[in-house]
Design a protein around this motif. Structure first.
Motif, PDB file in Angstrom:
ATOM      1  N   CYS A  62      31.937  29.905  27.574  1.00  0.00           N
ATOM      2  CA  CYS A  62      32.064  30.129  29.129  1.00  0.00           C
ATOM      3  C   CYS A  62      31.804  31.498  29.758  1.00  0.00           C
ATOM      4  O   CYS A  62      32.180  31.657  30.742  1.00  0.00           O
ATOM      5  CB  CYS A  62      33.245  29.254  29.451  1.00  0.00           C
ATOM      6  N   ARG A  63      31.492  32.514  28.663  1.00  0.00           N
ATOM      7  CA  ARG A  63      31.096  33.722  29.165  1.00  0.00           C
ATOM      8  C   ARG A  63      32.551  34.764  29.454  1.00  0.00           C
ATOM      9  O   ARG A  63      32.570  35.807  30.106  1.00  0.00           O
ATOM     10  CB  ARG A  63      30.298  33.962  30.185  1.00  0.00           C
ATOM     11  N   LEU A  64      33.721  34.319  29.078  1.00  0.00           N
ATOM     12  CA  LEU A  64      34.796  34.891  29.479  1.00  0.00           C
ATOM     13  C   LEU A  64      35.210  36.154  28.359  1.00  0.00           C
ATOM     14  O   LEU A  64      35.709  37.055  28.663  1.00  0.00           O
ATOM     15  CB  LEU A  64      36.237  33.935  29.238  1.00  0.00           C
ATOM     16  N   LEU A  65      34.559  36.108  27.186  1.00  0.00           N
ATOM     17  CA  LEU A  65      34.550  36.849  26.263  1.00  0.00           C
ATOM     18  C   LEU A  65      33.345  37.495  26.010  1.00  0.00           C
ATOM     19  O   LEU A  65      32.205  36.912  25.924  1.00  0.00           O
ATOM     20  CB  LEU A  65      35.096  36.424  24.872  1.00  0.00           C
ATOM     21  N   SER A  66      33.213  38.869  25.815  1.00  0.00           N
ATOM     22  CA  SER A  66      32.103  39.287  25.370  1.00  0.00           C
ATOM     23  C   SER A  66      32.140  39.807  23.952  1.00  0.00           C
ATOM     24  O   SER A  66      33.411  40.000  23.498  1.00  0.00           O
ATOM     25  CB  SER A  66      31.409  40.517  26.148  1.00  0.00           C
ATOM     26  N   THR A  67      31.164  40.112  23.064  1.00  0.00           N
ATOM     27  CA  THR A  67      31.367  40.281  21.722  1.00  0.00           C
ATOM     28  C   THR A  67      30.394  41.271  21.313  1.00  0.00           C
ATOM     29  O   THR A  67      29.495  41.740  21.960  1.00  0.00           O
ATOM     30  CB  THR A  67      31.077  39.037  20.819  1.00  0.00           C
ATOM     31  N   TYR A  68      30.854  42.151  20.176  1.00  0.00           N
ATOM     32  CA  TYR A  68      29.988  42.958  19.573  1.00  0.00           C
ATOM     33  C   TYR A  68      30.031  43.031  18.191  1.00  0.00           C
ATOM     34  O   TYR A  68      31.133  42.606  17.634  1.00  0.00           O
ATOM     35  CB  TYR A  68      29.813  44.411  20.031  1.00  0.00           C
ATOM     36  N   ASP A  79      36.014  39.542  29.807  1.00  0.00           N
ATOM     37  CA  ASP A  79      35.091  40.095  30.969  1.00  0.00           C
ATOM     38  C   ASP A  79      36.059  40.014  31.859  1.00  0.00           C
ATOM     39  O   ASP A  79      36.299  39.176  32.539  1.00  0.00           O
ATOM     40  CB  ASP A  79      33.872  38.910  31.133  1.00  0.00           C
ATOM     41  N   ARG A  80      36.422  41.321  32.380  1.00  0.00           N
ATOM     42  CA  ARG A  80      37.253  41.552  33.537  1.00  0.00           C
ATOM     43  C   ARG A  80      36.822  41.142  34.782  1.00  0.00           C
ATOM     44  O   ARG A  80      37.549  40.664  35.583  1.00  0.00           O
ATOM     45  CB  ARG A  80      37.829  43.135  33.189  1.00  0.00           C
ATOM     46  N   GLU A  81      35.684  41.322  34.735  1.00  0.00           N
ATOM     47  CA  GLU A  81      34.926  41.043  36.167  1.00  0.00           C
ATOM     48  C   GLU A  81      34.984  39.463  36.448  1.00  0.00           C
ATOM     49  O   GLU A  81      35.645  39.192  37.459  1.00  0.00           O
ATOM     50  CB  GLU A  81      33.786  41.662  36.354  1.00  0.00           C
ATOM     51  N   LEU A  82      34.668  38.777  35.442  1.00  0.00           N
ATOM     52  CA  LEU A  82      34.706  37.324  35.522  1.00  0.00           C
ATOM     53  C   LEU A  82      35.904  36.794  35.725  1.00  0.00           C
ATOM     54  O   LEU A  82      36.307  35.925  36.303  1.00  0.00           O
ATOM     55  CB  LEU A  82      33.841  36.639  34.204  1.00  0.00           C
ATOM     56  N   ILE A  83      36.875  37.303  34.803  1.00  0.00           N
ATOM     57  CA  ILE A  83      38.321  36.749  34.992  1.00  0.00           C
ATOM     58  C   ILE A  83      39.194  37.173  36.176  1.00  0.00           C
ATOM     59  O   ILE A  83      39.812  36.437  36.522  1.00  0.00           O
ATOM     60  CB  ILE A  83      39.021  37.087  33.579  1.00  0.00           C
ATOM     61  N   GLY A  84      38.790  38.168  36.560  1.00  0.00           N
ATOM     62  CA  GLY A  84      39.193  38.494  37.926  1.00  0.00           C
ATOM     63  C   GLY A  84      38.889  37.655  38.931  1.00  0.00           C
ATOM     64  O   GLY A  84      39.608  37.474  40.129  1.00  0.00           O
ATOM     65  N   LYS A  85      37.510  37.414  38.980  1.00  0.00           N
ATOM     66  CA  LYS A  85      37.148  36.518  40.184  1.00  0.00           C
ATOM     67  C   LYS A  85      37.550  34.972  40.037  1.00  0.00           C
ATOM     68  O   LYS A  85      38.038  34.439  40.909  1.00  0.00           O
ATOM     69  CB  LYS A  85      35.630  36.580  39.950  1.00  0.00           C
ATOM     70  N   TYR A  86      37.748  34.330  38.692  1.00  0.00           N
ATOM     71  CA  TYR A  86      38.315  33.023  38.630  1.00  0.00           C
ATOM     72  C   TYR A  86      39.532  32.865  38.322  1.00  0.00           C
ATOM     73  O   TYR A  86      39.929  31.846  38.481  1.00  0.00           O
ATOM     74  CB  TYR A  86      37.364  32.283  37.429  1.00  0.00           C
ATOM     75  N   ALA A  87      40.269  33.576  37.320  1.00  0.00           N
ATOM     76  CA  ALA A  87      41.654  33.663  36.996  1.00  0.00           C
ATOM     77  C   ALA A  87      42.321  34.965  37.128  1.00  0.00           C
ATOM     78  O   ALA A  87      42.615  35.397  35.930  1.00  0.00           O
ATOM     79  CB  ALA A  87      41.378  32.795  35.728  1.00  0.00           C
TER      80      ALA A  87
END
Length: 92
Positions: A62-68, A79-87
């Motif tokens: 669901c794209r909450l985590l990015s990986t490398y 993903d701080r931007e996405l989590i800040g927007k939704y939760a």
């Protein structure tokens, strides 16, 4: 009218975070970025490796985590931007 893809994204995120272990993982990664699966498992303690991998996949899907990847390890960050927007609660 809400863009259907944004609505579907929100549903996936809330469904993923609705499971207590995944919420704990997200909160952990809000405080500590770039952790590998074994580090997350150590910090959360009583989670089997296969179960933890399943939870990480759900959060990544669901794209909450990015990986490398580095060598044989995969490192996870929130993903701080996405989590800040939704939760934003997760960031507290």
């Amino acid at each position: 009218m809400e863009d259907n893809s944004k609505l579907q994204q929100a549903i996936k995120i809330y469904k993923a975070l609705g499971e207590p272990t995944r919420l704990k993982i997200a909160r952990l990664l809000a405080n500590e970025a770039n952790l590998c699966c074994s580090d997350i498992g150590i910090k959360l303690e009583s989670i089997a490796g296969s179960t933890l991998s399943h939870h990480l996949k759900q959060l990544t899907d669901c794209r909450l985590l990015s990986t490398y990847k580095e060598g044989t390890y995969i490192y996870y960050s929130l993903d701080r931007e996405l989590i800040g927007k939704y939760a934003p609660y997760v960031m507290k």
